[in-house]
Write a protein that holds these residues in place. Structure first.
Motif, PDB file in Angstrom:
ATOM      1  N   ALA A 171      29.419 -50.922 -19.767  1.00 16.17           N
ATOM      2  CA  ALA A 171      29.961 -51.864 -20.757  1.00 16.17           C
ATOM      3  C   ALA A 171      31.313 -52.407 -20.295  1.00 16.17           C
ATOM      4  O   ALA A 171      31.761 -53.453 -20.764  1.00 16.17           O
ATOM      5  CB  ALA A 171      30.103 -51.180 -22.109  1.00 16.17           C
ATOM      6  N   PRO A 174      30.888 -56.105 -18.224  1.00 20.64           N
ATOM      7  CA  PRO A 174      30.911 -57.354 -18.997  1.00 20.64           C
ATOM      8  C   PRO A 174      32.236 -57.597 -19.719  1.00 20.64           C
ATOM      9  O   PRO A 174      32.646 -58.754 -19.874  1.00 20.64           O
ATOM     10  CB  PRO A 174      29.770 -57.196 -20.012  1.00 20.64           C
ATOM     11  CG  PRO A 174      29.164 -55.877 -19.797  1.00 20.64           C
ATOM     12  CD  PRO A 174      29.753 -55.245 -18.591  1.00 20.64           C
ATOM     13  N   ALA A 175      32.917 -56.515 -20.133  1.00 16.09           N
ATOM     14  CA  ALA A 175      34.229 -56.700 -20.779  1.00 16.09           C
ATOM     15  C   ALA A 175      35.224 -57.300 -19.793  1.00 16.09           C
ATOM     16  O   ALA A 175      36.026 -58.180 -20.139  1.00 16.09           O
ATOM     17  CB  ALA A 175      34.740 -55.363 -21.309  1.00 16.09           C
ATOM     18  N   CYS A 225      34.475 -60.908 -19.419  1.00 14.26           N
ATOM     19  CA  CYS A 225      34.898 -61.597 -20.625  1.00 14.26           C
ATOM     20  C   CYS A 225      36.400 -61.898 -20.559  1.00 14.26           C
ATOM     21  O   CYS A 225      36.847 -63.001 -20.882  1.00 14.26           O
ATOM     22  CB  CYS A 225      34.570 -60.703 -21.817  1.00 14.26           C
ATOM     23  SG  CYS A 225      34.347 -61.591 -23.330  1.00 14.26           S
ATOM     24  N   TRP A 254      38.053 -65.706 -20.416  1.00 15.14           N
ATOM     25  CA  TRP A 254      38.651 -66.020 -21.723  1.00 15.14           C
ATOM     26  C   TRP A 254      39.587 -67.231 -21.686  1.00 15.14           C
ATOM     27  O   TRP A 254      39.466 -68.150 -22.488  1.00 15.14           O
ATOM     28  CB  TRP A 254      39.403 -64.783 -22.240  1.00 15.14           C
ATOM     29  CG  TRP A 254      39.721 -64.848 -23.692  1.00 15.14           C
ATOM     30  CD1 TRP A 254      40.946 -65.078 -24.258  1.00 15.14           C
ATOM     31  CD2 TRP A 254      38.801 -64.675 -24.787  1.00 15.14           C
ATOM     32  NE1 TRP A 254      40.833 -65.044 -25.628  1.00 15.14           N
ATOM     33  CE2 TRP A 254      39.540 -64.814 -25.975  1.00 15.14           C
ATOM     34  CE3 TRP A 254      37.425 -64.424 -24.867  1.00 15.14           C
ATOM     35  CZ2 TRP A 254      38.948 -64.704 -27.235  1.00 15.14           C
ATOM     36  CZ3 TRP A 254      36.843 -64.323 -26.118  1.00 15.14           C
ATOM     37  CH2 TRP A 254      37.591 -64.463 -27.271  1.00 15.14           C
ATOM     38  N   LEU A 304      30.922 -55.046 -25.863  1.00  7.80           N
ATOM     39  CA  LEU A 304      31.329 -56.443 -25.680  1.00  7.80           C
ATOM     40  C   LEU A 304      32.020 -56.971 -26.935  1.00  7.80           C
ATOM     41  O   LEU A 304      33.034 -57.672 -26.858  1.00  7.80           O
ATOM     42  CB  LEU A 304      30.108 -57.304 -25.336  1.00  7.80           C
ATOM     43  CG  LEU A 304      30.402 -58.784 -25.092  1.00  7.80           C
ATOM     44  CD1 LEU A 304      31.291 -58.970 -23.866  1.00  7.80           C
ATOM     45  CD2 LEU A 304      29.122 -59.582 -24.932  1.00  7.80           C
ATOM     46  N   ALA A 336      35.441 -55.764 -26.986  1.00  3.42           N
ATOM     47  CA  ALA A 336      36.233 -56.486 -25.980  1.00  3.42           C
ATOM     48  C   ALA A 336      36.697 -57.833 -26.527  1.00  3.42           C
ATOM     49  O   ALA A 336      37.855 -58.232 -26.341  1.00  3.42           O
ATOM     50  CB  ALA A 336      35.409 -56.684 -24.708  1.00  3.42           C
ATOM     51  N   ILE A 337      35.787 -58.539 -27.229  1.00  2.00           N
ATOM     52  CA  ILE A 337      36.133 -59.859 -27.773  1.00  2.00           C
ATOM     53  C   ILE A 337      37.224 -59.727 -28.842  1.00  2.00           C
ATOM     54  O   ILE A 337      38.187 -60.513 -28.875  1.00  2.00           O
ATOM     55  CB  ILE A 337      34.872 -60.564 -28.323  1.00  2.00           C
ATOM     56  CG1 ILE A 337      33.973 -60.955 -27.147  1.00  2.00           C
ATOM     57  CG2 ILE A 337      35.243 -61.781 -29.157  1.00  2.00           C
ATOM     58  CD1 ILE A 337      32.606 -61.479 -27.546  1.00  2.00           C
ATOM     59  N   LEU A 349      40.473 -59.250 -27.107  1.00  2.00           N
ATOM     60  CA  LEU A 349      40.980 -60.484 -26.507  1.00  2.00           C
ATOM     61  C   LEU A 349      41.566 -61.402 -27.582  1.00  2.00           C
ATOM     62  O   LEU A 349      42.583 -62.058 -27.357  1.00  2.00           O
ATOM     63  CB  LEU A 349      39.858 -61.196 -25.741  1.00  2.00           C
ATOM     64  CG  LEU A 349      39.490 -60.525 -24.420  1.00  2.00           C
ATOM     65  CD1 LEU A 349      38.153 -61.024 -23.900  1.00  2.00           C
ATOM     66  CD2 LEU A 349      40.586 -60.787 -23.380  1.00  2.00           C
ATOM     67  N   LEU A 350      40.917 -61.425 -28.764  1.00  2.00           N
ATOM     68  CA  LEU A 350      41.449 -62.234 -29.871  1.00  2.00           C
ATOM     69  C   LEU A 350      42.824 -61.706 -30.290  1.00  2.00           C
ATOM     70  O   LEU A 350      43.679 -62.466 -30.730  1.00  2.00           O
ATOM     71  CB  LEU A 350      40.480 -62.207 -31.067  1.00  2.00           C
ATOM     72  CG  LEU A 350      39.186 -63.013 -30.885  1.00  2.00           C
ATOM     73  CD1 LEU A 350      38.209 -62.725 -32.012  1.00  2.00           C
ATOM     74  CD2 LEU A 350      39.494 -64.507 -30.820  1.00  2.00           C
TER      75      LEU A 350
END
Lengths: 236, 104
Positions: A169, A172-173, A176, A180, B71, B74-75, B78-79
């Motif tokens: 995992a 993919p992080a 990302c 971004w 994921l 992770a998002i 990042l936010l």
């Protein structure tokens, strides 16, 4: 990054060099995760570190070990890595004019031409500072990226089973986080979604590694549609 | 192709690409169309890698498991403008904890 001194004060060679060093330190963190992911994907320590010293382009290295780790062929790993690295050639077009290097210094400059060194170099107010920014950033990232990759690879080897620590995992992080800052306009966001969907649709029908290459078509289509808001400076 | 061949070939092509920027006449590469495609190429490739590595199984078919939760975390990181290493470690920890709990 709060660690980088604010630009309000006029830049001097010393302040630009210091900025370059800080960019290198920040990049070291990527290096640790790259090294750990590389050995989890099946590379040995030497292969992981040599990629950092010879290939020396973070996104391409993450992509190469990602494709290998997912069982893709060497050819698709090389293809994905090379396509992702094409932007470095375009960075070279911009920084070579500022650097004006010849002989072995030009060869070394080419090797150090990546996102970070280009970004620091082309945002300086004059040519002298551009050169200082390029060399300090490039060399600092090179040294720290290489050494931290080795640290990450040693840590990764010590961890054993990658899935138990969620390393599958982590990959993919990492992608990302890399993509971004590029999702700063509507079309880039559409390209991201379209490329993801294309890859998932193609995936059951092709060998591993191929779906990512097919998804690159989304970028070609987006590039052919006219868009006046994009300039070359946005690619950094 | 052996792993060593892959490593050395990718490295060689990386250098050739970088060096080309220094020696190829600018007019050959400087075109609005190449500029735009180059702008979107990293976005497409990285997004495709995210999709494949998060949502497919070994055979390439669709899969939804602990990686998707990683994921999502992770998002969120990042936010919240978290640094790179925090994003990666949080995603890995999420997947590892879910698996330890027998989920995904």
């Amino acid at each position: 990054m709060s660690a980088i001194p604010p630009e309000a004060v006029a830049a001097t060679p010393k302040s630009v060099a210091r900025k370059g060093i800080w960019v290198g330190v920040a990049t070291g963190a990527y290096g640790i995760s790259y090294g750990a992911l590389a050995v989890a994907a099946g590379l040995n320590l030497w292969q992981a570190v040599l990629l950092s010293l010879l290939l020396f382009s973070g996104g391409s290295q993450f992509a190469l070990v990602g494709v290998i780790g997912a069982g893709g062929s060497g050819a698709s790993a090389v293809g994905t890595s090379t396509l992702l690295g094409l932007r470095n050639g375009f960075y070279g077009l911009q920084v070579s004019k500022l650097l004006q290097e010849t002989g072995w210094r030009r060869v070394l400059a080419a090797q150090l031409t990546i996102d970070e060194s280009t970004a620091v170099s082309i945002t300086q107010p004059d040519r002298t500072l551009s050169r200082v920014g390029f060399w300090w950033t490039g060399l600092s990232v090179y040294v720290l990226w290489g050494s931290m990759s080795a640290v990450g690879a040693v840590l990764g080897n010590a961890m054993g089973d990658p899935a138990r620590f969620g390393l599958d995992a982590a990959a993919p992080a990492a992608f990302c986080a890399l993509v971004w800052s590029r999702l700063n306009n509507r079309r880039a966001q559409l390209v991201a979604v379209a490329a993801g969907l294309i890859a998932l649709l193609v995936s059951p029908h092709t060998a591993s590694g191929i779906p990512v290459l097919v998804a690159a078509l989304a970028a070609v289509v987006a590039g052919f549609l006219p868009d006046r808001s994009i300039t070359s400076a946005d690619t950094i | 192709m052996s792993l060593w061949t892959t490593v050395l070939l990718a490295s060689a092509l990386s250098f050739v690409t970088k060096f080309a920027g220094y020696v190829v006449p600018q007019a050959v590469l400087d075109h609005p169309l190449t500029d735009r495609v180059m702008h979107y190429l990293p976005v497409a490739l990285l997004s495709a890698l995210i999709a494949v590595q998060t949502f497919t199984s070994g055979s390439g078919s669709f899969a939804f498991d602990a990686r998707a939760a990683g994921l999502a975390v992770a998002i969120v990181c990042l936010l919240l403008r978290a640094p790179f290493l925090v994003v990666v470690v949080a995603a890995a920890a999420t997947a590892a904890l879910l698996r330890a709990a027998g989920i995904g």
